[in-house]
Design a protein around this motif. Sequence first.
Motif, short mmCIF file in Angstrom:
data_model
loop_
_atom_site.label_atom_id
_atom_site.label_comp_id
_atom_site.label_asym_id
_atom_site.label_seq_id
_atom_site.Cartn_x
_atom_site.Cartn_y
_atom_site.Cartn_z
N LEU A 103 0.83 -1.20 0.00
CA LEU A 103 0.00 0.00 0.00
C LEU A 103 0.87 1.26 0.00
CD1 LEU A 103 -2.73 -1.11 2.56
CD2 LEU A 103 -3.18 -0.40 0.20
N ASN A 104 1.91 1.26 0.82
CA ASN A 104 2.80 2.41 0.85
C ASN A 104 3.56 2.58 -0.45
OD1 ASN A 104 2.10 3.32 3.42
ND2 ASN A 104 3.55 1.96 4.43
N LYS A 105 3.94 1.48 -1.05
CA LYS A 105 4.60 1.55 -2.36
C LYS A 105 3.66 2.17 -3.39
CE LYS A 105 6.72 -1.24 -6.02
NZ LYS A 105 5.77 -0.94 -7.09
N ALA A 106 2.41 1.74 -3.37
CA ALA A 106 1.45 2.25 -4.35
C ALA A 106 1.32 3.77 -4.26
CB ALA A 106 0.08 1.59 -4.14
N THR A 113 -3.16 7.80 -5.63
CA THR A 113 -3.70 8.50 -4.49
C THR A 113 -4.03 7.49 -3.40
OG1 THR A 113 -6.01 8.35 -5.19
CG2 THR A 113 -4.71 10.22 -6.03
N SER A 114 -4.14 7.98 -2.16
CA SER A 114 -4.54 7.09 -1.07
C SER A 114 -5.91 6.48 -1.33
CB SER A 114 -4.53 7.86 0.25
OG SER A 114 -3.22 8.12 0.68
N THR A 115 -6.80 7.26 -1.92
CA THR A 115 -8.14 6.75 -2.23
C THR A 115 -8.07 5.62 -3.24
OG1 THR A 115 -9.12 8.91 -1.76
CG2 THR A 115 -10.42 7.39 -3.09
N GLU A 116 -7.26 5.79 -4.28
CA GLU A 116 -7.13 4.74 -5.30
C GLU A 116 -6.54 3.46 -4.70
OE1 GLU A 116 -6.33 7.62 -9.20
OE2 GLU A 116 -4.65 6.88 -7.99
N ALA A 117 -5.49 3.60 -3.91
CA ALA A 117 -4.87 2.42 -3.31
C ALA A 117 -5.83 1.73 -2.35
CB ALA A 117 -3.59 2.82 -2.58
N GLU A 119 -9.20 1.78 -2.39
CA GLU A 119 -10.29 1.12 -3.12
C GLU A 119 -9.82 -0.19 -3.74
OE1 GLU A 119 -11.60 4.14 -5.80
OE2 GLU A 119 -12.90 5.12 -4.30
N GLN A 120 -8.58 -0.20 -4.27
CA GLN A 120 -8.05 -1.43 -4.84
C GLN A 120 -7.85 -2.49 -3.76
OE1 GLN A 120 -7.45 -1.92 -8.31
NE2 GLN A 120 -7.52 -4.00 -7.47
N PHE A 121 -7.36 -2.08 -2.60
CA PHE A 121 -7.16 -3.02 -1.50
C PHE A 121 -8.49 -3.62 -1.04
CE2 PHE A 121 -6.77 -3.98 3.06
CZ PHE A 121 -5.68 -4.84 3.05
N VAL A 122 -9.50 -2.80 -0.89
CA VAL A 122 -10.81 -3.29 -0.46
C VAL A 122 -11.37 -4.28 -1.47
CG1 VAL A 122 -13.21 -2.61 -0.02
CG2 VAL A 122 -11.33 -1.28 0.95
N ALA A 151 -3.32 8.31 5.88
CA ALA A 151 -4.37 8.68 4.93
C ALA A 151 -4.91 7.46 4.20
CB ALA A 151 -3.83 9.70 3.92
N THR A 152 -4.02 6.56 3.79
CA THR A 152 -4.45 5.37 3.06
C THR A 152 -5.28 4.45 3.95
OG1 THR A 152 -2.49 5.50 1.66
CG2 THR A 152 -3.66 3.40 1.70
N LEU A 153 -4.82 4.23 5.19
CA LEU A 153 -5.59 3.39 6.11
C LEU A 153 -6.96 4.01 6.39
CD1 LEU A 153 -2.68 2.54 8.55
CD2 LEU A 153 -3.84 0.93 7.02
N SER A 154 -7.00 5.32 6.54
CA SER A 154 -8.28 6.00 6.77
C SER A 154 -9.22 5.81 5.59
CB SER A 154 -8.04 7.50 7.02
OG SER A 154 -7.29 7.70 8.20
#
Length: 335
Positions: A103-106, A113-117, A119-122, A151-154
């Motif tokens: 996730l951090n690499k992405a 963006t954190s939102t894009e990463a 959404e892909q993770f979910v 931000a990404t975790l949020s």
Amino acid sequence: MRSTRRLTVPAAAAGLLLVLAACGDPGSGGGSADPTAADAGGGTVCEPVAGDQLVVLDDDQGLQNADNIIPAVNAAAAAADPALVPLLDGVSAALDTDKLIQLNKAVDIDRQTSTEAAEQFVADESLAADDASVGAGKSVVIGAANFSESATLSEIYAAVLRSAGYTAEVQTIGNRETYLPALQSGQITLTPEYAATLAEFLNTQANGPDAEPVASGDPDATVAALTTLGADADLTFGAVSAAQDQNAFAVTSAFAEEHDVSTLSDLATACDGGVVLAGPAECPERPFCQIGLEETYGITVSEFASYDFGLIGDAVRSGEASIGLVLSSDGSLAS
């Protein structure tokens, strides 16, 4: 302890914290020691081995505190909505350190963006709620600290909650001194947190700056202490994840293969004559850095090289140091 965290390179935000408390602010140096240190006490001196890929050596004796990611929730909000925390627990169950690195690499390297990463993770982890109506008519505010991992975790929490029908908003609120009072008051509903760092933050708030530490390398014991302290601070917590963002020590994969090491204990045995350590300037004086390597593992630091934190990984990759202090979830660790 740190007030939030971060020492990742583009995300060096929110306080840097375990590394601040453990190894101090990043050093202002950039020089390196001679990597061909002579063996002063016998044994095998493991000189640096250059390579593109870093690997973290397992902290098999628990030198570092367990900074596992855990959702922190306003206690009143959790009590009023029994469906809330179980949805967050689904994220914890899916998240481990390798996935956090990706996730951090992405975000930090691949520039999603954190939102894009999120959404892909979910989607990849099938975390969308089975019941899209459980949160209908309910609103939550998720507080993110001002660094990309938070931000990404949020955004992951927000995406899961939206799939359950919640109206979920992510607000970047800054460092822990800013967002924790907002969480306790209910201005924000929840935030991703770090078990050991928050436990010690609450511990010193409740018991003073000289309070006996409650965090350790044991996630279960650390979370138990955190839960007790949180109960007096209007906080409750979801399940702790396996994902950790904490101090770690990395070597190149070529070094690990040459010396057949995967743990810090392996390193102490294989390199009993010494290693060249790269770290921030304060590392030799910090218990979670050089002192910890020496006292917990018996590792001999034959030479120390001081670097700004963001340059340590490159120093190890380029063969200027055998081993360096990193963060365990740094996106540059992705293979």
